[in-house]
Scaffold this motif. Structure first.
Motif, PDB file in Angstrom:
ATOM      1  N   ILE A  51      77.631 -78.065 -34.726  1.00 26.25           N
ATOM      2  CA  ILE A  51      77.193 -77.861 -32.689  1.00 26.25           C
ATOM      3  C   ILE A  51      76.091 -76.630 -33.120  1.00 26.25           C
ATOM      4  N   ASP A  52      76.072 -75.926 -34.455  1.00 28.06           N
ATOM      5  CA  ASP A  52      75.418 -74.365 -34.968  1.00 28.06           C
ATOM      6  C   ASP A  52      73.992 -74.878 -35.313  1.00 28.06           C
ATOM      7  N   GLY A  53      73.763 -76.014 -35.120  1.00 24.84           N
ATOM      8  CA  GLY A  53      72.370 -75.995 -35.968  1.00 24.84           C
ATOM      9  C   GLY A  53      71.487 -77.412 -35.628  1.00 24.84           C
ATOM     10  N   LEU A  54      71.027 -77.790 -36.107  1.00 22.05           N
ATOM     11  CA  LEU A  54      69.897 -78.832 -35.652  1.00 22.05           C
ATOM     12  C   LEU A  54      70.090 -79.886 -36.432  1.00 22.05           C
ATOM     13  N   GLY A  55      71.295 -80.474 -36.938  1.00 15.82           N
ATOM     14  CA  GLY A  55      71.692 -81.418 -37.630  1.00 15.82           C
ATOM     15  C   GLY A  55      72.230 -82.596 -36.283  1.00 15.82           C
ATOM     16  N   GLY A  56      72.628 -83.917 -36.531  1.00 12.21           N
ATOM     17  CA  GLY A  56      72.746 -84.157 -35.278  1.00 12.21           C
ATOM     18  C   GLY A  56      74.114 -84.900 -36.017  1.00 12.21           C
ATOM     19  N   ALA A  57      74.673 -84.409 -36.371  1.00  8.37           N
ATOM     20  CA  ALA A  57      76.611 -85.197 -36.302  1.00  8.37           C
ATOM     21  C   ALA A  57      76.308 -86.261 -37.290  1.00  8.37           C
TER      22      ALA A  57
END
Ligand code: NQM
Length: 357
Positions: A51-57
């Motif tokens: 949630i606190d970065g650019l990754g898409g989980a």
């Protein structure tokens, strides 16, 4: 008050059916441990939602490409792929990624590493993870990367400009266990490496149809355990060592095609089930299907002639040209040429601000 974190130049691109952050090597720390710590903060890992970065989980959207000019005359740019853990702190260079590879040429042009042609540009890429080579060709009308076009790939809405990727045969053996079939964890498998170490298993051997939804497969703890066991044994036999915590080998479950292709697949990468299939994963499946005596025999339907195969997957199909060279005197076959069409799209270009350390 702590000083604000410094920003890092970053471009977000969709590459094929994956999405990742692309960096110039010079914009990241050279020391791998510092680089990886920074990437975790940029991507928002470890956190299931990132949630606190650019990754898409998801592993398919928690990817990084690091690109630099090549030192030698044979290639234009070097591409290092890094798989960033979603809920873990692992940043792995143990595998390649043929989907993010689709964005490397456009990124290299955008960053001025390669001089574009007036119509199209071919970029020769050294994939640092494996040492293998690829050439990506894409439209550059008037010397600018064109992302719009009419190529369609399954798993991505709409159409985009084609990125044609050609792979010469890799340097390693196509059948790294030295056998066309092995028995691992009580299951008959074929272990292939045509750019991505992959274990092929017939769905029927796992008592699956092979057409299940990825979410259904991921929810099956007995299946997860069997796949884990197969991977551990395959890792040792394929010369990959202890693969308990690594992303390779992948496991591809094969079933007869249902939509006119050569085979239907469900691919574990290695815990989550791919919503489509990786490019090099498909290259390994395609080559593996052509191995006489492999587990694909009796499952796949190979076209009578030609190198092109359609690999069906949960969201459509991936078409790939893949040749296998039979060797004289009963020696094991080797990989031939592989080619695939992907698309890529620049989503944003700017400055990423990492979560504070
Ligand atoms: O196999 C997912 C992807 C991949 C890898 C994975 C890939 C490839 O779809 O070349 O592209 O297998 O981890 O991005």
């Amino acid at each position: 008050m702590t000083a604000p974190a410094a920003g890092v130049r970053c471009m977000l691109l969709r590459g094929g059916t994956s999405k990742g952050c692309y960096f110039l090597a010079e914009d990241l720390p050279a020391e791998p441990a510092l680089r990886d710590a920074l990437l975790l903060r940029i991507m928002g890992s470890p956190d299931t939602r990132q949630i606190d970065g650019l990754g898409g989980a998801h592993p398919l959207t928690s990817k990084v490409a690091v690109v630099r000019p090549s030192a030698g005359p044979d290639t234009d740019v070097d591409y290092l792929f890094l798989q960033v853990g979603v809920s873990t702190t692992e940043v792995s260079d143990r595998q390649n990624c043929g989907n993010l590879l689709a964005g490397v040429g456009p990124f290299a042009v955008e960053r001025g590493l390669v001089t574009p042609g007036r119509v199209e540009t071919s970029v020769r890429i050294r994939m640092l993870n494996t040492g293998d080579l690829a050439t990506a060709t894409f439209p550059t009308p008037d010397g600018r990367v064109a992302y719009e076009g009419d190529a369609e790939i399954s798993g991505v809405p709409g159409t985009a400009a084609p990125v044609v990727i050609e792979f010469p045969p890799g340097s390693g053996p196509l059948l790294p266990t030295g056998s066309v079939r092995d028995t691992l964890a009580g299951l008959s498998v074929t272990c292939v490496d045509n750019g991505m170490p992959t274990v092929l298993i017939a769905a029927s051997a796992l008592r699956l149809t092979g057409y299940e939804d990825p979410a259904e497969l991921e929810a099956d703890p007995v299946l997860a355990q069997r796949i884990r066991e197969v991977r551990i044994e395959a890792g040792l036999l394929m010369g990959l060592g202890d693969v308990a915590g690594t992303t390779v080998p992948k496991v591809s479950v094969l079933a007869p095609p249902r939509h006119g292709g050569a085979v239907s697949t469900r691919t574990f990468i290695p815990v989550r089930c791919h919503t489509s299939i990786g490019v090099l994963g498909a290259a390994s499946v395609a080559a593996g299907l052509r191995v006489t005596g492999g587990v694909g025999e009796g499952v796949a339907r190979l076209p009578a002639r030609g190198d092109r195969l359609r690999i069906e997957h949960p969201t459509g199909f991936l078409e790939i040209e893949s040749a296998v060279e039979q060797k004289a005197g009963g020696a094991l076959p080797g990989a031939g040429r592989t080619a695939v069409v992907r698309t890529a799209r620049k989503i944003f270009d700017g400055t990423a601000f990492p979560r504070p350390a």
